[in-house]
Design a protein around this motif. Structure first.
Motif, mmCIF file in Angstrom:
data_model
loop_
_atom_site.group_PDB
_atom_site.id
_atom_site.type_symbol
_atom_site.label_atom_id
_atom_site.label_comp_id
_atom_site.label_asym_id
_atom_site.label_seq_id
_atom_site.Cartn_x
_atom_site.Cartn_y
_atom_site.Cartn_z
ATOM 1 N N PRO A 293 0.829 -1.210 0.000
ATOM 2 C CA PRO A 293 0.000 0.000 0.000
ATOM 3 C C PRO A 293 0.861 1.256 0.000
ATOM 4 N N ASP A 326 -0.479 -6.242 -7.251
ATOM 5 C CA ASP A 326 -0.395 -5.592 -5.944
ATOM 6 C C ASP A 326 0.354 -4.271 -6.064
ATOM 7 N N GLU A 348 -6.830 -5.626 -5.240
ATOM 8 C CA GLU A 348 -7.990 -5.458 -4.372
ATOM 9 C C GLU A 348 -9.281 -5.226 -5.158
ATOM 10 N N ASP A 377 -10.458 -0.533 1.687
ATOM 11 C CA ASP A 377 -9.269 -1.386 1.701
ATOM 12 C C ASP A 377 -8.565 -1.262 3.042
ATOM 13 N N ASP A 378 -8.576 -2.335 3.813
ATOM 14 C CA ASP A 378 -7.946 -2.333 5.132
ATOM 15 C C ASP A 378 -6.468 -1.969 5.060
ATOM 16 N N LYS A 379 -5.779 -2.410 3.977
ATOM 17 C CA LYS A 379 -4.340 -2.150 3.885
ATOM 18 C C LYS A 379 -4.060 -0.668 3.716
ATOM 19 N N ALA A 383 -2.343 1.981 6.513
ATOM 20 C CA ALA A 383 -1.018 2.455 6.095
ATOM 21 C C ALA A 383 -0.721 3.795 6.745
#
Length: 386
Positions: A293, A326, A348, A377-379, A383
């Motif tokens: 991320p 990614d 994602e 998006d959790d990432k 971040a």
């Protein structure tokens, strides 16, 4: 990735009930409405894709004079995001065997033989690394003949492939030579291959008469209605007009190319190849990419005025980095009256398109998009924002 249904917010302003769209609308509203107010933006269209589901949110006016609201059919100028279309066409030409990015530009325009373009590859043009071509042509360049004379007399400041300097003449010549290699006008090829191949119904270089009512007016710094004027390589560098939904379909093809014709699939994927790094940004064809991320500060640096206006020494990636999922991929675009931004994360399956009829600060666009995608998006959400 965090599903929309898990967002901790209530029903949105653009959707009734408590469904996914209502929750996402609230998040988009909280990012977009203050942005419009702070920057005097008359109208915007925001489109979001999440795991193949599309959401479009419209705000404000497409025309202040007529009080015409932004709708799903409203077309905006997308400025330099047009360069990603041009890159796709060039990659398509290579997939067909019409050209090779590794070959010199003069091979495809013999008038440039005996000039530095014998040493400048098509790839150098497509990545703004030709050696110092300027952001814009001089005013004296007004047509094909004067364009060729300009390139014949131009001399590089740097060796090809060593410095990046963002340039409309560079990407413009890239698209022009790609079209010459295919033996047809650029606009016709764009329509036949990329636009039609992706089933884009509201995407044009020249808006047809029967769709002019859907073409928004942009607004200058003085608040005057304005639309882009024609210029040398305008089609290749900044000439696409489209709706948020159509541009989102283009983004979705980059996320998942299932079902597309084979050469178009190859072309879209090829634009995500990484050729060199400048700070946190990796340069692809048209697209610009970041480790995932990303930190917000890295995105702001990579999309800064300095990156657009000043030469930067490049760190070559040898061999070029293969397209990957990614990664954060983005592009900004502006004309005198419009401002646009799009970003997506293939891994994602999320992406966003933001179109506005005012050229407002790019940092504000990046921050709003990052905020919206972070909720999906959790990432991203976890971040370091700085």
């Amino acid at each position: 990735m965090a599903a929309i249904a898990l967002l901790s917010c209530g029903g949105g302003a653009h959707a009734a009930g408590q469904g996914d769209e209502g929750q996402l609308a609230r998040v988009v509203d909280e990012a977009i409405r203050p942005l419009m107010e702070e920057n005097g933006v008359p109208g915007m269209a925001v489109a979001v894709t999440v795991s193949g589901k599309r959401y479009v949110f419209n705000y404000g006016l497409a025309s202040k004079e007529g009080g015409k609201k932004v709708t799903d059919d409203t077309m905006f100028e997308i400025g330099s995001i047009s360069k990603t279309f041009t890159a796709t066409l060039a990659a398509y030409a290579e997939a067909r065997g019409n050209l090779s990015l590794a070959e010199p530009a003069s091979k495809y325009l013999p008038a440039l033989s005996g000039t530095p373009f014998d040493e400048i590859r098509l790839l150098d043009l497509g990545t703004y690394a030709a050696g110092g071509l300027p952001l814009q042509f001089p005013d004296a360049v007004s047509g094909e003949e004067s364009m060729i004379e300009y390139f014949k007399s131009w001399r590089p400041t740097y060796a090809a492939g060593t410095y990046r300097l963002y340039s409309n003449p560079s990407i413009g010549l890239f698209g022009y030579l790609a079209a010459k290699s295919m033996g047809a006008p650029f606009a016709d090829l764009m329509e036949e291959t990329v636009i039609r191949g992706l089933a884009l119904k509201s995407t044009f270089i020249s808006v047809p008469d029967d769709r002019m009512d859907d073409y928004a007016y942009g607004y200058s710094k003085a608040g005057k209605p304005i639309r882009v004027t024609r210029g040398v390589f305008d089609s290749q560098a900044y000439g696409v007009k489209t709706t948020a939904a159509d541009l989102l379909r283009f983004v979705e093809a980059s996320i998942d190319d299932t079902g597309l014709e084979e050469m178009l699939r190859h072309a879209i994927t090829a634009t995500h190849t990484g050729y060199f790094k400048v700070g946190p940004m990796t340069q692809g064809l048209g697209w610009e990419m970041y480790a995932y991320p990303p930190k917000l500060d890295d995105l702001l640096t990579g999309n800064s005025a300095r990156m657009a206006l000043e030469p930067s020494k490049v760190d070559k990636i040898v061999p070029p980095s293969a397209p990957r999922k990614d990664i954060w991929i983005n592009k900004t675009g502006s004309t005198n009256g419009f401002g646009a931004y799009t970003a997506f994360v293939p891994a994602e399956r999320i992406g966003i398109v933001m179109l506005a009829n005012r050229n407002y600060p790019i940092a504000a666009r990046v921050k709003a998009a990052y905020r919206i995608l972070s909720t999906l998006d959790d990432k991203l959400g976890s971040a370091d924002p700085r």
